[in-house]
Design an enzyme around this catalytic site. Structure first.
Site: not given
Ligand code: TYD
Length: 130
Positions: A48
C-alpha cells in the site's frame, strides 16, 4: 521521498543506546507507534501507499527487505540494523518481504490510524496525483 537514515548512537562499554525524539531524529510529530513481529514464515506485508502519513521504520531485530516506489523510482533496502531507519514521506508504495522469524519492525507514524489515508491498489497508486 524515501531516505535511509543512520541514527545517532550513544555507545559506551555497556553497549548502545538510541534515543528518538520528535524533531530530533524524527522529522515529524509522532502520533502513533505500531510494530510487526512473529510474522508467518513466507508472508509479505505492506502493499500500500499513504496519501499523507509520514513514517519512520526501524528493524529492531532480525531482518527483512523493504521495497519502495515513489515518483517512478524503485528501491530495495535490506534492513537488519536497529541503528538505521527508513523515512517514508509522500506517496510511497511499500512492500515488506523476507521477514526473518525473529524480525521486529517498529513504525513511528505522524498520524492516527485512518483507513481513508491508504491506497491499497497498485494501479490506483500509479494513477494517484497528490
Ligand atoms: P495493514 O496496514 O494492512 O498492515 P500491513 O501494511 O503491515 O500489511 O494493517 C493490518 C490490519 O491492522 C488492518 O486491519 C488495519 C489494522 N491496523 C490498525 O487497526 N491500526 C494500525 O495502526 C495499523 C497499522 C493497522
Amino acid at each position: 521521498m524515501v531516505e535511509l537514515i543512520s541514527l545517532e548512537t550513544i555507545t559506551d562499554n555497556r553497549g548502545h543506546l538510541i534515543a528518538l525524539e520528535e524533531g530530533k531524529g524524527v522529522p515529524f510529530q509522532i502520533k502513533r507507534i505500531y510494530y510487526l513481529f512473529k510474522t508467518t514464515a513466507g508472508a509479505s506485508r505492506g502493499f500500500h501507499a499513504h496519501k499523507n502519513l509520514k513514517q519512520f521504520v526501524i528493524c529492531m531485530n532480525g531482518s527483512c527487505t523493504f521495497d519502495v516506489e515513489s515518483n517512478g523510482i524503485k528501491n530495495k533496502f535490506y534492513l537488519n540494523d536497529p541503528s538505521q531507519a527508513i523515512l517514508l514521506d509522500g506517496v510511497v508504495w511499500r512492500e515488506i518481504h523476507d521477514m526473518s522469524a525473529d524480525c521486529v519492525l517498529v513504525v513511528l507514524a505522524s498520524d492516527l490510524y485512518d483507513e481513508s489515508d491508504y491506497i491499497r491498489d497498485y494501479q490506483s497508486f500509479k494513477n494517484y496525483k497528490a
